[in-house]
Design a protein around this motif. Structure first.
Motif, PDB file in Angstrom:
ATOM      1  N   VAL A  48       0.835  -1.197   0.000  1.00  0.00           N
ATOM      2  CA  VAL A  48       0.000   0.000   0.000  1.00  0.00           C
ATOM      3  C   VAL A  48       0.872   1.249   0.000  1.00  0.00           C
ATOM      4  O   VAL A  48       2.003   1.226   0.489  1.00  0.00           O
ATOM      5  CB  VAL A  48      -0.967   0.054   1.211  1.00  0.00           C
ATOM      6  N   ARG A  49       0.325   2.298  -0.569  1.00  0.00           N
ATOM      7  CA  ARG A  49       0.936   3.619  -0.470  1.00  0.00           C
ATOM      8  C   ARG A  49       0.045   4.458   0.443  1.00  0.00           C
ATOM      9  O   ARG A  49      -1.161   4.563   0.216  1.00  0.00           O
ATOM     10  CB  ARG A  49       1.067   4.286  -1.832  1.00  0.00           C
ATOM     11  N   ILE A  50       0.624   5.031   1.491  1.00  0.00           N
ATOM     12  CA  ILE A  50      -0.144   5.823   2.450  1.00  0.00           C
ATOM     13  C   ILE A  50       0.344   7.261   2.410  1.00  0.00           C
ATOM     14  O   ILE A  50       1.535   7.527   2.616  1.00  0.00           O
ATOM     15  CB  ILE A  50      -0.012   5.261   3.875  1.00  0.00           C
ATOM     16  N   SER A  51      -0.574   8.172   2.125  1.00  0.00           N
ATOM     17  CA  SER A  51      -0.281   9.607   2.119  1.00  0.00           C
ATOM     18  C   SER A  51      -0.926  10.213   3.358  1.00  0.00           C
ATOM     19  O   SER A  51      -2.152  10.149   3.519  1.00  0.00           O
ATOM     20  CB  SER A  51      -0.840  10.262   0.852  1.00  0.00           C
ATOM     21  N   CYS A  52      -0.106  10.797   4.238  1.00  0.00           N
ATOM     22  CA  CYS A  52      -0.574  11.292   5.536  1.00  0.00           C
ATOM     23  C   CYS A  52      -0.536  12.815   5.588  1.00  0.00           C
ATOM     24  O   CYS A  52       0.449  13.436   5.180  1.00  0.00           O
ATOM     25  CB  CYS A  52       0.291  10.731   6.660  1.00  0.00           C
ATOM     26  N   PHE A  53      -1.591  13.393   6.134  1.00  0.00           N
ATOM     27  CA  PHE A  53      -1.701  14.837   6.308  1.00  0.00           C
ATOM     28  C   PHE A  53      -1.986  15.148   7.778  1.00  0.00           C
ATOM     29  O   PHE A  53      -2.632  14.362   8.473  1.00  0.00           O
ATOM     30  CB  PHE A  53      -2.858  15.398   5.469  1.00  0.00           C
ATOM     31  N   ASP A  54      -1.512  16.311   8.219  1.00  0.00           N
ATOM     32  CA  ASP A  54      -1.879  16.855   9.521  1.00  0.00           C
ATOM     33  C   ASP A  54      -2.655  18.144   9.302  1.00  0.00           C
ATOM     34  O   ASP A  54      -2.307  18.948   8.420  1.00  0.00           O
ATOM     35  CB  ASP A  54      -0.636  17.172  10.373  1.00  0.00           C
ATOM     36  N   ARG A  55      -3.659  18.348  10.121  1.00  0.00           N
ATOM     37  CA  ARG A  55      -4.421  19.594  10.034  1.00  0.00           C
ATOM     38  C   ARG A  55      -3.685  20.695  10.793  1.00  0.00           C
ATOM     39  O   ARG A  55      -3.139  20.455  11.884  1.00  0.00           O
ATOM     40  CB  ARG A  55      -5.821  19.401  10.613  1.00  0.00           C
ATOM     41  N   LEU A  56      -3.653  21.899  10.247  1.00  0.00           N
ATOM     42  CA  LEU A  56      -3.063  23.054  10.904  1.00  0.00           C
ATOM     43  C   LEU A  56      -4.154  23.833  11.628  1.00  0.00           C
ATOM     44  O   LEU A  56      -5.292  23.905  11.166  1.00  0.00           O
ATOM     45  CB  LEU A  56      -2.368  23.965   9.888  1.00  0.00           C
ATOM     46  N   ASP A  57      -3.795  24.435  12.770  1.00  0.00           N
ATOM     47  CA  ASP A  57      -4.763  25.263  13.487  1.00  0.00           C
ATOM     48  C   ASP A  57      -5.167  26.472  12.668  1.00  0.00           C
ATOM     49  O   ASP A  57      -6.314  26.918  12.691  1.00  0.00           O
ATOM     50  CB  ASP A  57      -4.181  25.718  14.829  1.00  0.00           C
ATOM     51  N   VAL A  73      -1.041  20.087   6.175  1.00  0.00           N
ATOM     52  CA  VAL A  73       0.312  19.888   5.663  1.00  0.00           C
ATOM     53  C   VAL A  73       0.481  18.421   5.300  1.00  0.00           C
ATOM     54  O   VAL A  73       0.050  17.532   6.038  1.00  0.00           O
ATOM     55  CB  VAL A  73       1.386  20.328   6.693  1.00  0.00           C
ATOM     56  N   LEU A  74       1.062  18.162   4.129  1.00  0.00           N
ATOM     57  CA  LEU A  74       1.384  16.802   3.726  1.00  0.00           C
ATOM     58  C   LEU A  74       2.616  16.366   4.498  1.00  0.00           C
ATOM     59  O   LEU A  74       3.706  16.883   4.300  1.00  0.00           O
ATOM     60  CB  LEU A  74       1.644  16.750   2.215  1.00  0.00           C
ATOM     61  N   LYS A  75       2.441  15.386   5.393  1.00  0.00           N
ATOM     62  CA  LYS A  75       3.533  14.960   6.260  1.00  0.00           C
ATOM     63  C   LYS A  75       4.415  13.905   5.619  1.00  0.00           C
ATOM     64  O   LYS A  75       5.639  13.913   5.770  1.00  0.00           O
ATOM     65  CB  LYS A  75       2.972  14.405   7.577  1.00  0.00           C
ATOM     66  N   SER A  76       3.807  12.947   4.927  1.00  0.00           N
ATOM     67  CA  SER A  76       4.610  11.852   4.386  1.00  0.00           C
ATOM     68  C   SER A  76       3.830  11.092   3.329  1.00  0.00           C
ATOM     69  O   SER A  76       2.595  11.085   3.327  1.00  0.00           O
ATOM     70  CB  SER A  76       5.030  10.887   5.504  1.00  0.00           C
ATOM     71  N   VAL A  77       4.576  10.467   2.433  1.00  0.00           N
ATOM     72  CA  VAL A  77       4.032   9.511   1.477  1.00  0.00           C
ATOM     73  C   VAL A  77       4.978   8.319   1.497  1.00  0.00           C
ATOM     74  O   VAL A  77       6.169   8.463   1.212  1.00  0.00           O
ATOM     75  CB  VAL A  77       3.936  10.083   0.051  1.00  0.00           C
ATOM     76  N   ILE A  84      -5.210  12.305   8.989  1.00  0.00           N
ATOM     77  CA  ILE A  84      -5.907  12.308   7.707  1.00  0.00           C
ATOM     78  C   ILE A  84      -5.017  11.579   6.707  1.00  0.00           C
ATOM     79  O   ILE A  84      -3.864  11.964   6.512  1.00  0.00           O
ATOM     80  CB  ILE A  84      -6.179  13.747   7.224  1.00  0.00           C
ATOM     81  N   HIS A  85      -5.527  10.520   6.099  1.00  0.00           N
ATOM     82  CA  HIS A  85      -4.675   9.819   5.144  1.00  0.00           C
ATOM     83  C   HIS A  85      -5.472   9.104   4.058  1.00  0.00           C
ATOM     84  O   HIS A  85      -6.669   8.858   4.194  1.00  0.00           O
ATOM     85  CB  HIS A  85      -3.710   8.851   5.843  1.00  0.00           C
ATOM     86  N   ASP A  99       2.477  22.795   2.518  1.00  0.00           N
ATOM     87  CA  ASP A  99       1.145  23.041   3.045  1.00  0.00           C
ATOM     88  C   ASP A  99       0.132  22.932   1.912  1.00  0.00           C
ATOM     89  O   ASP A  99       0.410  23.279   0.770  1.00  0.00           O
ATOM     90  CB  ASP A  99       1.056  24.422   3.678  1.00  0.00           C
ATOM     91  N   VAL A 100      -1.037  22.416   2.234  1.00  0.00           N
ATOM     92  CA  VAL A 100      -2.097  22.262   1.252  1.00  0.00           C
ATOM     93  C   VAL A 100      -3.416  22.695   1.881  1.00  0.00           C
ATOM     94  O   VAL A 100      -3.517  22.891   3.096  1.00  0.00           O
ATOM     95  CB  VAL A 100      -2.216  20.799   0.767  1.00  0.00           C
ATOM     96  N   TRP A 101      -4.400  22.823   1.037  1.00  0.00           N
ATOM     97  CA  TRP A 101      -5.752  23.070   1.504  1.00  0.00           C
ATOM     98  C   TRP A 101      -6.586  21.846   1.196  1.00  0.00           C
ATOM     99  O   TRP A 101      -6.601  21.343   0.074  1.00  0.00           O
ATOM    100  CB  TRP A 101      -6.340  24.305   0.815  1.00  0.00           C
TER     101      TRP A 101
END
Length: 254
Positions: free
Chosen positions: A117-126, A153-157, A176-177, A228-230
């Motif tokens: 699997v490929r996992i793309s992880c995001f964190d939400r910013l305040d 923010v895209l943390k890792s892929v 979020i992934h 950073d992403v939206w």
């Protein structure tokens, strides 16, 4: 219960998951007891294999027969659930994805048991970082859509196989992934703590990544350059749905 079930790998994992998550007062990234229990759970999970769950690796699917009922791209095998955690196996067909989604207020661990699997992880910013003013989107958003935007923010892929360590998420990190099957069908054991419960505010939300541009010279904004992403909350994508399959492995008693 037969002795082999009581000493099975999945039974040990479930007992450790219960020990890790059953007491909300000690759950937290700065609690020593919780971190020790979480580490033990991760170590047990790292050792699990498809054979321990009596699951055989699937082969790539053939083309569907005309007029044949389309099978779901993802299926789920339920193993057990308590108020503290849920555990089961997700099976993804070749090319299938579990779309970008969140786990509000939840911890989780994911361990691949076959395939990749490929996992793309995001964190939400305040809040958006400096440089996010004047951001525009392509295509432009309607005014009502802006309320669904989440600065993130895209943390890792990364790619994971059965030989990889478990992927770990928390309420604050990698929450979020998106999970994509790579090079064929795949399956993973999944633990979520506590389980999804819309009545308790733990409902699953889906997102899409938006391309942001600055007002000046139509350049990508500074936040985009920083990773950073939206994210915009969307309904469950129509191409994704999840079916169910019986779990064939050792039973779990808690």
């Amino acid at each position: 219960m037969p002795r082999d079930n009581m000493t099975s790998t999945v039974q040990k994992i479930a007992k450790q998951a219960l020990a890790t998550f059953r007491n909300p007062s000690v759950i937290g990234e700065h609690n020593k007891v919780f971190l020790e229990n979480q580490s033990k759970l991760k170590s047990l999970l790292a050792e699990v294999r498809a054979a321990d769950l009596k699951i055989a690796a699937r082969t790539p699917e053939s083309a569907p027969v005309p007029h044949q009922r389309i099978a779901p791209p993802v299926t789920y095998m339920h193993i057990c659930e308590t108020d503290s955690f849920s555990m089961g196996v997700f099976l993804l067909k070749t090319g299938a994805s579990i779309p970008l989604h969140d786990h509000p207020g939840m911890y989780g661990m994911l361990k691949v048991i076959y395939g990749k699997v490929r996992i793309s992880c995001f964190d939400r910013l305040d809040k958006p970082r400096d440089g996010a003013s004047g951001v525009q989107f392509n295509p432009p958003l309607m005014p009502f859509q802006r309320g669904s935007l989440r600065p993130s923010v895209l943390k890792s892929v990364g790619e994971f196989t059965e030989d990889s360590s478990p992927c770990v998420l928390s309420p604050q990190q990698d929450n979020i992934h998106q999970i994509d099957a790579v090079d064929g069908p795949t399956a993973f054991l999944d633990i979520l703590a506590p389980p999804y419960d819309p009545d308790e505010g733990r409902d699953c939300h889906y997102y899409k990544v938006l391309q942001a541009h600055s007002e000046a010279a139509d350049k990508k904004s500074e936040v985009q350059d920083q990773g950073d992403v939206w994210l915009m909350e969307i309904p469950q994508p129509s191409e994704f749905w999840c079916g169910g399959e019986p779990y064939p492995g050792p039973k779990v008693t808690l």
